[in-house]
Design a protein around this motif. Structure first.
Motif, PDB file in Angstrom:
ATOM      1  N   LYS A 319     -47.314 -78.157  68.786  1.00 27.84           N
ATOM      2  CA  LYS A 319     -47.161 -76.755  68.196  1.00 27.84           C
ATOM      3  C   LYS A 319     -48.266 -75.723  68.268  1.00 27.84           C
ATOM      4  N   GLU A 321     -50.283 -73.024  66.247  1.00 31.63           N
ATOM      5  CA  GLU A 321     -50.642 -72.185  64.788  1.00 31.63           C
ATOM      6  C   GLU A 321     -51.026 -70.619  65.129  1.00 31.63           C
ATOM      7  N   GLU A 334     -58.829 -66.807  58.863  1.00 36.36           N
ATOM      8  CA  GLU A 334     -57.896 -67.690  59.094  1.00 36.36           C
ATOM      9  C   GLU A 334     -57.471 -67.986  57.626  1.00 36.36           C
ATOM     10  N   LYS A 338     -53.518 -67.853  55.908  1.00 34.92           N
ATOM     11  CA  LYS A 338     -53.021 -68.946  55.388  1.00 34.92           C
ATOM     12  C   LYS A 338     -52.607 -68.922  53.993  1.00 34.92           C
ATOM     13  N   LEU A 343     -49.941 -67.347  58.478  1.00 38.06           N
ATOM     14  CA  LEU A 343     -50.263 -68.442  59.696  1.00 38.06           C
ATOM     15  C   LEU A 343     -48.982 -68.990  59.883  1.00 38.06           C
ATOM     16  N   ARG A 344     -48.459 -69.073  61.078  1.00 35.64           N
ATOM     17  CA  ARG A 344     -47.013 -69.337  61.399  1.00 35.64           C
ATOM     18  C   ARG A 344     -47.069 -70.623  62.481  1.00 35.64           C
ATOM     19  N   LEU A 345     -46.255 -71.736  62.406  1.00 40.05           N
ATOM     20  CA  LEU A 345     -46.334 -72.785  63.447  1.00 40.05           C
ATOM     21  C   LEU A 345     -44.873 -72.544  64.064  1.00 40.05           C
ATOM     22  N   ARG A 361     -51.764 -77.156  68.992  1.00 43.81           N
ATOM     23  CA  ARG A 361     -51.808 -78.623  68.687  1.00 43.81           C
ATOM     24  C   ARG A 361     -51.324 -79.424  69.706  1.00 43.81           C
TER      25      ARG A 361
END
Length: 364
Positions: A319, A321, A334, A338, A343-345, A361
């Motif tokens: 993924k 972030e 950050e 959040k 904050l998007r995945l 990630r």
């Protein structure tokens, strides 16, 4: 790396002077043809105010700009496609670059000889374009002959390639560069395989006297008119100004540019034009240890962007972030992003946007 740009032009148009000023490489620049034989290489940081703001915000220990690589390639003369001057070396070096910065002399100076005796930017432009086209025509004609023979078997792929090559050969025979061809996916793949010189994106650099930097001159206007016909940008630069800027501190550079009525240096304008020409954008990785800008093409998916950092990141991508730059700044970092759900995945199909701040990630 941002991209690799080859600086080309006739001898004594100011290529090496501009390269020297932009990269502070201290190379030899002299008033005779073929001073540059092997390509001089210089790495230049790509300016991006967003990187500076992000680095200051997180108090990073190390700030790393994206890089642009300049190659100062030997001056070309008429007949280079047949090996005249340093033609074969010159043409070989062009194949290595992503884009061509074609320096054209748009100034008079009795102390600097012109290889053809007088100033004529349109003739100079035509000389180099013609040599690139002639070299490509030889490549295409040989490939067409071979492909026609292969197409006799009835293979549909070879038949389709013959059609594309014939169209390309006609374009080149009419004195037009290969970059004007509008190929389909198969044609694009074939063009890439052929590695044609005149298919490289080109931007023209009009080298002018210091007093012409603001408004240009009659030679610049002629060059701009010709460049519009092939949808190529023109960047007006004064080699003398860039040379002077290279000897000043950042603070002194800003004062100098203000006094000259300029918002930014010729180098910055050239990099900006190159990014636009190639469809490049920057994304950022942000941290206390290091904050860095990375260059990718518009439309790059998240795994591909991760691969720019390290091939393992792309191979083991899970993924991304992602925080948009404006959101990162508005939320003071950050943690704030959040907290506000900004904050998007993102997964494999996410198209990275200019200015995205990303943490990838991945599986090792």
């Amino acid at each position: 790396m941002g991209f690799r740009c080859g600086i080309v032009g006739l001898p004594n148009v100011g290529k090496s002077t501009i390269f020297n000023a932009m990269t502070s490489a201290g190379i030899e620049s002299a008033n005779y043809p073929f001073c540059t034989i092997e390509p001089n290489v210089g790495m230049v940081p790509v300016p991006d105010p967003r990187l500076d703001i992000l680095a200051d915000m997180v108090n990073t220990q190390k700030k790393v700009n994206a890089q642009m690589e300049f190659l100062d390639i030997a001056g070309l003369v008429s007949g280079a496609s047949k090996g005249e001057g340093l033609g074969n070396q010159f043409l070989g070096h062009i194949r290595q670059v992503d884009a061509i910065a074609h320096v054209v002399r748009c100034f008079e100076d009795s102390n600097i000889v012109h290889v053809d005796g007088e100033i004529d930017p349109l003739r100079d432009r035509e000389t180099i374009n013609t040599e690139l086209i002639l070299a490509d025509l030889d490549t295409v004609s040989r490939r067409l002959k071979k492909t026609k023979s292969q197409a006799k078997s009835g293979d549909k792929l070879f038949k389709a390639q013959v059609t594309i090559l014939e169209e390309l050969e006609e374009l080149l025979n009419n004195g037009k560069p290969a970059r004007l061809l509008k190929p389909d996916d198969m044609g694009s793949k074939l063009l890439k395989e052929l590695c044609l010189l005149s298919a490289k994106p080109v931007l023209y650099v009009a080298n002018v006297r210091e007093e012409d930097i603001a408004d240009g001159n009659q030679w610049v206007e002629k060059l701009k008119t010709a460049a519009r016909e092939e949808n190529s940008p023109v960047v007006v630069i004064s080699g003398a100004i860039e040379e002077e800027l290279s000897n000043l501190s950042p603070e002194e550079q800003m004062d100098f540019l203000t006094d000259m009525g300029m918002k930014e240096s010729g180098l910055n304008r050239l990099i900006g034009a190159g990014y636009k020409l190639l469809g490049l954008i920057n994304f950022f990785t942000v941290g206390e240890k290091e904050t860095k800008a990375w260059t990718i093409k518009k439309g790059t998916l998240a795994p591909g962007a991760a691969g720019v950092i390290h091939t393992d990141f792309e191979r083991g991508f899970i993924k991304a972030e992602v925080i948009a730059y404006d959101d990162y700044i508005a939320c003071d970092g950050e943690a704030g992003a959040k907290e506000k759900g900004l904050l998007r995945l993102e997964g494999r199909e996410y198209v990275v946007k200019d200015g995205d701040c990303i943490l990838f990630r991945f599986n090792v």
